[in-house]
Design a protein around this motif. Sequence first.
Motif, PDB file in Angstrom:
ATOM      1  N   ASN B  77      42.737 117.631  -0.377  1.00 60.17           N
ATOM      2  CA  ASN B  77      41.314 117.373  -0.604  1.00 60.17           C
ATOM      3  C   ASN B  77      41.032 117.007  -2.054  1.00 60.17           C
ATOM      4  O   ASN B  77      40.203 116.150  -2.342  1.00 60.17           O
ATOM      5  N   LYS B  78      41.759 117.672  -2.979  1.00 60.15           N
ATOM      6  CA  LYS B  78      41.599 117.354  -4.406  1.00 60.15           C
ATOM      7  C   LYS B  78      42.030 115.912  -4.660  1.00 60.15           C
ATOM      8  O   LYS B  78      41.384 115.186  -5.407  1.00 60.15           O
ATOM      9  N   LEU B  79      43.145 115.541  -4.047  1.00 60.29           N
ATOM     10  CA  LEU B  79      43.647 114.173  -4.195  1.00 60.29           C
ATOM     11  C   LEU B  79      42.618 113.163  -3.697  1.00 60.29           C
ATOM     12  O   LEU B  79      42.372 112.143  -4.323  1.00 60.29           O
ATOM     13  N   LEU B  80      42.030 113.487  -2.557  1.00 62.12           N
ATOM     14  CA  LEU B  80      41.038 112.598  -1.957  1.00 62.12           C
ATOM     15  C   LEU B  80      39.870 112.370  -2.905  1.00 62.12           C
ATOM     16  O   LEU B  80      39.326 111.279  -2.984  1.00 62.12           O
ATOM     17  N   LYS B  81      39.506 113.465  -3.626  1.00 57.73           N
ATOM     18  CA  LYS B  81      38.367 113.341  -4.529  1.00 57.73           C
ATOM     19  C   LYS B  81      38.718 112.548  -5.777  1.00 57.73           C
ATOM     20  O   LYS B  81      37.898 111.820  -6.318  1.00 57.73           O
ATOM     21  N   SER B  82      39.965 112.704  -6.251  1.00 59.13           N
ATOM     22  CA  SER B  82      40.287 112.125  -7.553  1.00 59.13           C
ATOM     23  C   SER B  82      40.794 110.686  -7.460  1.00 59.13           C
ATOM     24  O   SER B  82      40.835 109.989  -8.452  1.00 59.13           O
ATOM     25  N   ARG B  83      41.198 110.253  -6.268  1.00 53.94           N
ATOM     26  CA  ARG B  83      41.728 108.889  -6.190  1.00 53.94           C
ATOM     27  C   ARG B  83      41.001 108.109  -5.100  1.00 53.94           C
ATOM     28  O   ARG B  83      40.545 108.675  -4.120  1.00 53.94           O
ATOM     29  N   THR B  84      40.933 106.788  -5.299  1.00 54.43           N
ATOM     30  CA  THR B  84      40.337 105.965  -4.247  1.00 54.43           C
ATOM     31  C   THR B  84      41.373 105.001  -3.698  1.00 54.43           C
ATOM     32  O   THR B  84      42.178 104.445  -4.440  1.00 54.43           O
ATOM     33  N   LEU B  85      41.312 104.810  -2.420  1.00 47.23           N
ATOM     34  CA  LEU B  85      42.282 103.967  -1.732  1.00 47.23           C
ATOM     35  C   LEU B  85      41.772 102.532  -1.690  1.00 47.23           C
ATOM     36  O   LEU B  85      40.609 102.287  -1.414  1.00 47.23           O
ATOM     37  N   PHE B 102      50.332 111.856   2.892  1.00 43.24           N
ATOM     38  CA  PHE B 102      51.613 111.243   2.572  1.00 43.24           C
ATOM     39  C   PHE B 102      52.009 111.578   1.134  1.00 43.24           C
ATOM     40  O   PHE B 102      53.152 111.923   0.864  1.00 43.24           O
ATOM     41  N   SER B 103      51.035 111.510   0.217  1.00 41.31           N
ATOM     42  CA  SER B 103      51.313 111.844  -1.177  1.00 41.31           C
ATOM     43  C   SER B 103      51.730 113.298  -1.320  1.00 41.31           C
ATOM     44  O   SER B 103      52.675 113.613  -2.039  1.00 41.31           O
ATOM     45  N   VAL B 104      51.015 114.170  -0.642  1.00 43.16           N
ATOM     46  CA  VAL B 104      51.311 115.599  -0.772  1.00 43.16           C
ATOM     47  C   VAL B 104      52.736 115.906  -0.308  1.00 43.16           C
ATOM     48  O   VAL B 104      53.436 116.727  -0.891  1.00 43.16           O
ATOM     49  N   LEU B 105      53.197 115.213   0.718  1.00 38.20           N
ATOM     50  CA  LEU B 105      54.542 115.496   1.205  1.00 38.20           C
ATOM     51  C   LEU B 105      55.622 114.742   0.434  1.00 38.20           C
ATOM     52  O   LEU B 105      56.789 115.107   0.505  1.00 38.20           O
ATOM     53  N   VAL B 120      53.445 120.414 -12.563  1.00 34.40           N
ATOM     54  CA  VAL B 120      53.756 119.292 -11.668  1.00 34.40           C
ATOM     55  C   VAL B 120      54.061 119.858 -10.294  1.00 34.40           C
ATOM     56  O   VAL B 120      54.933 120.716 -10.135  1.00 34.40           O
ATOM     57  N   TYR B 121      53.327 119.381  -9.314  1.00 36.24           N
ATOM     58  CA  TYR B 121      53.575 119.797  -7.938  1.00 36.24           C
ATOM     59  C   TYR B 121      54.794 119.041  -7.430  1.00 36.24           C
ATOM     60  O   TYR B 121      54.885 117.818  -7.561  1.00 36.24           O
ATOM     61  N   VAL B 122      55.751 119.771  -6.905  1.00 34.09           N
ATOM     62  CA  VAL B 122      56.991 119.138  -6.439  1.00 34.09           C
ATOM     63  C   VAL B 122      56.907 118.934  -4.920  1.00 34.09           C
ATOM     64  O   VAL B 122      56.595 119.871  -4.198  1.00 34.09           O
ATOM     65  N   PRO B 123      57.154 117.728  -4.471  1.00 35.17           N
ATOM     66  CA  PRO B 123      56.995 117.469  -3.043  1.00 35.17           C
ATOM     67  C   PRO B 123      58.140 118.051  -2.207  1.00 35.17           C
ATOM     68  O   PRO B 123      59.098 118.597  -2.747  1.00 35.17           O
ATOM     69  N   TYR B 124      58.032 117.873  -0.896  1.00 33.87           N
ATOM     70  CA  TYR B 124      59.068 118.357   0.005  1.00 33.87           C
ATOM     71  C   TYR B 124      60.244 117.404   0.035  1.00 33.87           C
ATOM     72  O   TYR B 124      60.097 116.215  -0.234  1.00 33.87           O
ATOM     73  N   ARG B 125      61.405 117.915   0.374  1.00 37.14           N
ATOM     74  CA  ARG B 125      62.597 117.069   0.388  1.00 37.14           C
ATOM     75  C   ARG B 125      63.317 117.157   1.723  1.00 37.14           C
ATOM     76  O   ARG B 125      63.176 118.128   2.459  1.00 37.14           O
ATOM     77  N   LYS B 349      52.067  96.102   4.393  1.00 40.79           N
ATOM     78  CA  LYS B 349      50.607  96.074   4.499  1.00 40.79           C
ATOM     79  C   LYS B 349      49.956  97.411   4.172  1.00 40.79           C
ATOM     80  O   LYS B 349      48.795  97.488   3.829  1.00 40.79           O
ATOM     81  N   ILE B 350      50.732  98.480   4.317  1.00 41.65           N
ATOM     82  CA  ILE B 350      50.129  99.815   4.225  1.00 41.65           C
ATOM     83  C   ILE B 350      49.756 100.146   2.785  1.00 41.65           C
ATOM     84  O   ILE B 350      50.569 100.013   1.872  1.00 41.65           O
ATOM     85  N   THR B 351      48.524 100.580   2.598  1.00 38.60           N
ATOM     86  CA  THR B 351      48.078 100.954   1.256  1.00 38.60           C
ATOM     87  C   THR B 351      48.189 102.467   1.078  1.00 38.60           C
ATOM     88  O   THR B 351      47.859 103.229   1.970  1.00 38.60           O
ATOM     89  N   THR B 352      48.678 102.858  -0.082  1.00 40.78           N
ATOM     90  CA  THR B 352      48.773 104.293  -0.373  1.00 40.78           C
ATOM     91  C   THR B 352      48.145 104.542  -1.726  1.00 40.78           C
ATOM     92  O   THR B 352      47.813 103.619  -2.440  1.00 40.78           O
ATOM     93  N   PHE B 353      48.013 105.804  -2.062  1.00 39.79           N
ATOM     94  CA  PHE B 353      47.620 106.150  -3.414  1.00 39.79           C
ATOM     95  C   PHE B 353      48.810 105.829  -4.287  1.00 39.79           C
ATOM     96  O   PHE B 353      49.907 106.300  -4.041  1.00 39.79           O
ATOM     97  N   LYS B 354      48.560 105.025  -5.292  1.00 44.67           N
ATOM     98  CA  LYS B 354      49.699 104.694  -6.161  1.00 44.67           C
ATOM     99  C   LYS B 354      50.050 105.922  -6.988  1.00 44.67           C
ATOM    100  O   LYS B 354      49.162 106.575  -7.542  1.00 44.67           O
ATOM    101  N   PRO B 355      51.323 106.233  -7.083  1.00 48.59           N
ATOM    102  CA  PRO B 355      51.714 107.356  -7.930  1.00 48.59           C
ATOM    103  C   PRO B 355      51.308 107.058  -9.366  1.00 48.59           C
ATOM    104  O   PRO B 355      51.375 105.904  -9.781  1.00 48.59           O
TER     105      PRO B 355
END
Lengths: 442, 358
Positions: B77-85, B102-105, B120-125, B349-355
Amino acid sequence: MNTKFKKLPLTLLCGLIGSITFCQVKLPEIPQPATLRVITSNTNPVNSTPNRSFSTSRPNGMAVYKQDKKRIEQQQNERKQIYSELKAERIKYSLPNYSNIESTKYYRKAFDQLKTLNPNDFSIKEATFLIENAYFEEQKDYSEFNKTIRQTGDFLREKMTELEFDQNSNLAKNFMLFKFFSDTLEIKSKDLKHLPFKYDFEDYLGIKDWSKMFVTKLLRTGKGQCNSLPRLYLMLAEEIDAEAFLSLSPNHSYIKFRDEDNNWYNVELTNGMFTTDSSILQSGFIKSEALQNGIYMQQMTNKQLLSQLLSDFAMGYARKFGYDSFVNQVTNKALELYPKSISANMIKSNYLTVQFEYVARQVGINPRNHQELQNIRFYPKIVELLNSVNTHYKQVDNLGFEFMSPRDYEKWLASLKESKNKNDNETMKKQFNIKLKQNLKN
Amino acid sequence: MKKLFIAFLFCAALFQNVKAQDFLYQESYNLLVKMLENPETYSFKKAVFSVENAYNNGILDTIALNNEISFLKTLSNKLLKSRTLQYQGKDKEKVSKYAALFSVLNDSIPIKDAKDNDFVYVPYRYDFNDPFGHENWKNMFVSKLLQTRKGNCHSLPYLYKILAEELGVDANLALAPNHVYIKHKSEKDGWYNTELTSGIFPIDAWLMASGYIHLDAIRNGVYMKALSNQESIALCLVDLAQSHQRQEFYSLDFVIKCADKALEYFPNYVNAMILKTEAKGKKIENILASKNTSFSDVNKYPETRKILLEIQSELTTIHKLGYRQMPEEMYLNWLVSLKEEREKYTNKKITTFKPPTN
């Protein structure tokens, strides 16, 4: 004495009760100013809309501006509404009909004949000729066309005898057909020779000239593309009684056949090769939904084939004249035969789009302009049209369709000739030779 | 005497324990069936945790797991607020949530705490060690993934689906041989795949042209089909049966019961079919062992012969649906191939939040 004493409390009681009940009677209320209502008559409009904003507080410049703006907008909308209602009466909702053009009659005649065909058992030779001849305004001669196909059939049969192929084997017949399309064939005793067909890169989508898609053009020039080559194959298969099927992939069609053990093969006629399923999938434009719905890579039934031919027919008309109710009529017939047909559904979407844009332009809205498009909300009927366009596009998406650009298509066609696919083709050819020899021994 | 008593106590405790676990499996089964019958009770999170809890003897720490999930939800939810797709469709809100998940994982995300300390939040591997749960069945579990931050093609998509539902959007699981991934549908791009084990969006050709999937299996919806919520619960039923099979004492009838229920709601679920035929095979073995004979006598007894015929017809169906066994080694090579041929198989074609670029 005793009774008197008893009566006293009774009257007292009565009096008390009376006083209590009296107290509960509601007295008429004195009218309060707040409950007063101003009685206004409709004949006096000035009183009915008192403007209080001026009397209560000093006007704030911004508020007044906003209010004015709002009022103007509202008035504009009302005006638009009125205009739109006036305009709506004059809108033509169906596309102009091209039936006044003399040469459309050949199409209508051909359609009547196509409708009489038995979808489960018809001759692709006859149907294709009808379709192409309508485009050529009946200037082609069927007997000549028929003769070419007949003679080719004889040639193939003779060649099979010469090569000692089993005349009853479907595999042998198809292998013969494949050789006819991709190799140079000779019958020396009769001095007959046939060169392989070539792929025509020029205008392969028939954009400049729709007749580039036709079998008649292929027979005349020896060059064709992914539309005409498989259709000629099917005609010749019909002629020599071989079983073969048309199959689709994005922007493309090819041939599928099976041997006696029910193994399926793909024949790619644009480059004269046997292809594997995976090389077709490599294009990257086939979604799993497309396979689940059977729109690609599936052998077509006769019914589906006729539907496909009808789609070609509708496309030819649209290219020659334009979209009108005739295109819709033919497409509906095609969809009736094959509801999931990707070609028919695409033409239907095109038709609906053209119709919607035509109607929108009548009320001065450019449908390609996002801003102007908002104004269609004043025309409920046009909104309905737009909704039907969108629903139809959604249907096409749900079938698993994905747009493949001509550039991607050409890239994929070229990739089929890459070494790996060439190897696959060679091994398959070898396998056929082995199988055919085994059949002979049996 | 005293020793005997202790032995007795021990046995009783063991027996009690086995019984308790049977109860847990039965309870989980009942919960899953209830979700199938009353879709309003459906919750993928509850379904998955009930299966894992049964295998864990009822000591799954659901409070900690729920905390972890609600942390991931907050982060999304924080990511959703801070970034726009950069996506222009009417369903932008939904698609943005998919991108956030997708970003969170998959992405490392810089975060700040209340005192402005940077983390730094470390994602899943992906865990290449024991991806099929042979050494330890718990390696397949979402609970293991949440505890160790390493998972596989089973736990990662499951967690994704759980989180999607927490965020109020849907996510469809989809199957491939030995594999699970995510399918989404958006207005602009239609159906598209999300592959969590390598963190990319592959086009369908990656799976189809791999040569490991028979086209009939795709046509019949065995593989590469977006699964409904009910079909996803059918997956949980088979997970439950497979967990149960790994217990020291297990009931073949329970396994078959789970498989049957799964097939009722997902008729072309090949894993359920295979599970069932294997269980039936073991049943034959048990019957023959009780008669002190071997498999060569299978046709002698009507009861075993009947089961054998059933198995044969089921195997034919499985083959006809297009199922072919894929060796496990092949599977790993194939998974890695996606990373190697990333360019070829990525859906651009798929758009994501750019790292973040820093």
